[in-house]
Design an enzyme around this catalytic site. Structure first.
Site, PDB file in Angstrom:
ATOM      1  N   GLU A  16     -10.670 -16.916  -3.495  1.00 43.06           N
ATOM      2  CA  GLU A  16     -10.372 -15.572  -3.989  1.00 43.06           C
ATOM      3  C   GLU A  16     -10.116 -15.579  -5.490  1.00 43.06           C
ATOM      4  O   GLU A  16     -10.554 -14.670  -6.207  1.00 43.06           O
ATOM      5  CB  GLU A  16      -9.177 -14.990  -3.216  1.00 43.06           C
ATOM      6  CG  GLU A  16      -9.541 -14.680  -1.762  1.00 43.06           C
ATOM      7  CD  GLU A  16      -8.362 -14.314  -0.867  1.00 43.06           C
ATOM      8  OE1 GLU A  16      -8.591 -14.090   0.333  1.00 43.06           O
ATOM      9  OE2 GLU A  16      -7.214 -14.229  -1.353  1.00 43.06           O
TER      10      GLU A  16
ATOM     11  N   ASN B  73      -1.284  -0.890   3.802  1.00 39.06           N
ATOM     12  CA  ASN B  73      -0.183  -1.852   3.755  1.00 39.06           C
ATOM     13  C   ASN B  73       0.069  -2.459   2.382  1.00 39.06           C
ATOM     14  O   ASN B  73       0.661  -3.526   2.256  1.00 39.06           O
ATOM     15  CB  ASN B  73      -0.349  -2.919   4.849  1.00 39.06           C
ATOM     16  CG  ASN B  73      -1.598  -3.754   4.681  1.00 39.06           C
ATOM     17  OD1 ASN B  73      -2.381  -3.524   3.751  1.00 39.06           O
ATOM     18  ND2 ASN B  73      -1.789  -4.713   5.559  1.00 39.06           N
TER      19      ASN B  73
ATOM     20  N   LYS C 180      -2.846  -3.144  -3.662  1.00 37.34           N
ATOM     21  CA  LYS C 180      -3.944  -2.286  -3.223  1.00 37.34           C
ATOM     22  C   LYS C 180      -3.799  -0.880  -3.818  1.00 37.34           C
ATOM     23  O   LYS C 180      -2.742  -0.536  -4.373  1.00 37.34           O
ATOM     24  CB  LYS C 180      -3.955  -2.255  -1.689  1.00 37.34           C
ATOM     25  CG  LYS C 180      -4.270  -3.637  -1.060  1.00 37.34           C
ATOM     26  CD  LYS C 180      -4.183  -3.571   0.457  1.00 37.34           C
ATOM     27  CE  LYS C 180      -4.554  -4.905   1.107  1.00 37.34           C
ATOM     28  NZ  LYS C 180      -4.417  -4.848   2.592  1.00 37.34           N
TER      29      LYS C 180
ATOM     30  N   TYR D 206     -13.618  -9.365   1.448  1.00 37.51           N
ATOM     31  CA  TYR D 206     -13.229  -9.296   2.861  1.00 37.51           C
ATOM     32  C   TYR D 206     -14.347  -9.763   3.800  1.00 37.51           C
ATOM     33  O   TYR D 206     -14.371  -9.373   4.971  1.00 37.51           O
ATOM     34  CB  TYR D 206     -12.791  -7.873   3.218  1.00 37.51           C
ATOM     35  CG  TYR D 206     -11.365  -7.547   2.797  1.00 37.51           C
ATOM     36  CD1 TYR D 206     -10.290  -8.325   3.248  1.00 37.51           C
ATOM     37  CD2 TYR D 206     -11.086  -6.457   1.973  1.00 37.51           C
ATOM     38  CE1 TYR D 206      -8.980  -8.033   2.882  1.00 37.51           C
ATOM     39  CE2 TYR D 206      -9.764  -6.157   1.598  1.00 37.51           C
ATOM     40  CZ  TYR D 206      -8.722  -6.949   2.070  1.00 37.51           C
ATOM     41  OH  TYR D 206      -7.428  -6.652   1.717  1.00 37.51           O
TER      42      TYR D 206
ATOM     43  N   HIS E 196      -2.192  -7.368  -0.793  1.00 37.36           N
ATOM     44  CA  HIS E 196      -2.947  -8.490  -0.216  1.00 37.36           C
ATOM     45  C   HIS E 196      -2.397  -9.796  -0.769  1.00 37.36           C
ATOM     46  O   HIS E 196      -2.046  -9.871  -1.947  1.00 37.36           O
ATOM     47  CB  HIS E 196      -4.431  -8.380  -0.607  1.00 37.36           C
ATOM     48  CG  HIS E 196      -5.191  -9.658  -0.361  1.00 37.36           C
ATOM     49  ND1 HIS E 196      -5.733  -9.967   0.866  1.00 37.36           N
ATOM     50  CD2 HIS E 196      -5.451 -10.719  -1.163  1.00 37.36           C
ATOM     51  CE1 HIS E 196      -6.315 -11.169   0.795  1.00 37.36           C
ATOM     52  NE2 HIS E 196      -6.160 -11.644  -0.433  1.00 37.36           N
TER      53      HIS E 196
HETATM   54  P1  GDP Z   1      -3.643  -9.736   5.826  1.00 39.38           P
HETATM   55  O1  GDP Z   1      -4.128 -11.114   5.447  1.00 39.38           O
HETATM   56  O2  GDP Z   1      -2.212  -9.720   6.276  1.00 39.38           O
HETATM   57  O3  GDP Z   1      -3.901  -8.706   4.747  1.00 39.38           O
HETATM   58  O4  GDP Z   1      -4.476  -9.285   7.117  1.00 39.38           O
HETATM   59  P2  GDP Z   1      -6.026  -9.539   7.512  1.00 39.38           P
HETATM   60  O5  GDP Z   1      -6.648 -10.544   6.609  1.00 39.38           O
HETATM   61  O6  GDP Z   1      -6.067  -9.787   8.968  1.00 39.38           O
HETATM   62  O7  GDP Z   1      -6.681  -8.100   7.269  1.00 39.38           O
HETATM   63  C1  GDP Z   1      -6.969  -7.668   5.965  1.00 39.38           C
HETATM   64  C2  GDP Z   1      -6.554  -6.235   5.838  1.00 39.38           C
HETATM   65  O8  GDP Z   1      -7.333  -5.435   6.734  1.00 39.38           O
HETATM   66  C3  GDP Z   1      -5.114  -5.930   6.234  1.00 39.38           C
HETATM   67  O9  GDP Z   1      -4.184  -6.174   5.193  1.00 39.38           O
HETATM   68  C4  GDP Z   1      -5.187  -4.457   6.573  1.00 39.38           C
HETATM   69  O10 GDP Z   1      -5.183  -3.645   5.385  1.00 39.38           O
HETATM   70  C5  GDP Z   1      -6.569  -4.360   7.209  1.00 39.38           C
HETATM   71  N1  GDP Z   1      -6.472  -4.452   8.651  1.00 39.38           N
HETATM   72  C6  GDP Z   1      -6.243  -5.560   9.408  1.00 39.38           C
HETATM   73  N2  GDP Z   1      -6.225  -5.274  10.718  1.00 39.38           N
HETATM   74  C7  GDP Z   1      -6.440  -3.937  10.797  1.00 39.38           C
HETATM   75  C8  GDP Z   1      -6.549  -3.026  11.892  1.00 39.38           C
HETATM   76  O11 GDP Z   1      -6.413  -3.388  13.055  1.00 39.38           O
HETATM   77  N3  GDP Z   1      -6.791  -1.713  11.564  1.00 39.38           N
HETATM   78  C9  GDP Z   1      -6.933  -1.285  10.283  1.00 39.38           C
HETATM   79  N4  GDP Z   1      -7.163   0.018  10.047  1.00 39.38           N
HETATM   80  N5  GDP Z   1      -6.849  -2.119   9.230  1.00 39.38           N
HETATM   81  C10 GDP Z   1      -6.602  -3.427   9.488  1.00 39.38           C
HETATM   82 MG    MG Z   2      -6.031 -11.819   5.143  1.00 38.76          MG
END
Ligand code: GDP
Ligand code: MG
Length: 148
Positions: free
Chosen positions: A126, A112, A9, A49, A115
């Site tokens: 993807e 974080n 990212k 997303y 991805h």
């Molecule tokens: P991943 O698959 O581990 O990346 O997690 P997800 O698919 O659930 O979410 C995608 C991305 O959205 C995450 O990597 C974070 O950057 C962001 N994200 C997820 N949950 C949160 C949240 O509760 N708050 C914020 N600010 N960002 C979030």
């Molecule tokens: Mg994810």
């Protein structure tokens, strides 16, 4: 062989973590099949997303992903989707184990660093979105030193 989509990212790029992150996947034994350094627009990030579009953090997430260039990659290997997620660590870096990428290099969930696809089916989608032109066809000459 299984493939996954991995993206460094904008914060990972800005913080100079590209080489470190690629090195972790390489040293594990996975093969790099596609790589591009690009800045994506809002519509593209929203598509990537799309599953999260109802979440309250969605627009902030899209702002984050389009804030600078990312490194989009396809990595291949046995179990690469699940193992890739383990190498990356838990979504919230407060909970990611030390030794994982997020555990070592991130603090906030909204910054974080990386991805990784969460399943073989989402990886397929993807990869098709980010690499519509397809990926490289090659096999590492180390293959028989990595696989029995
Ligand atoms: P991943 O698959 O581990 O990346 O997690 P997800 O698919 O659930 O979410 C995608 C991305 O959205 C995450 O990597 C974070 O950057 C962001 N994200 C997820 N949950 C949160 C949240 O509760 N708050 C914020 N600010 N960002 C979030
Ligand atoms: Mg994810």
């Amino acid at each position: 062989m299984e493939q996954t989509f991995i993206m460094i990212k904008p914060d990972g790029v800005q913080r100079g973590l590209v080489g470190e992150i690629i090195g972790r996947f390489e040293k594990k034994g996975f093969s790099l099949k596609g790589l591009k350094f690009i800045t994506v627009d809002r519509a593209f990030a929203e598509k990537h997303y799309a599953d999260l579009s109802a979440k309250p953090f969605f627009s902030g997430l899209v702002d984050y992903i389009i804030s600078g260039p990312v490194v989009a990659m396809v990595w291949e290997g046995k179990g690469v989707v699940t193992t890739g997620r383990k190498i990356i660590g838990a979504t919230n870096p407060l909970e990611s184990a030390p030794g994982t990428i997020r555990g070592d290099y991130a603090i906030d969930i909204g910054r974080n660093v990386i991805h990784g696809s969460d399943a073989v089916e989402s990886a397929r989608k993807e990869i098709a979105l980010w690499f519509p032109e397809g990926v490289a066809e090659w096999q590492s000459s180390l293959h028989s030193w990595i696989y029995e």
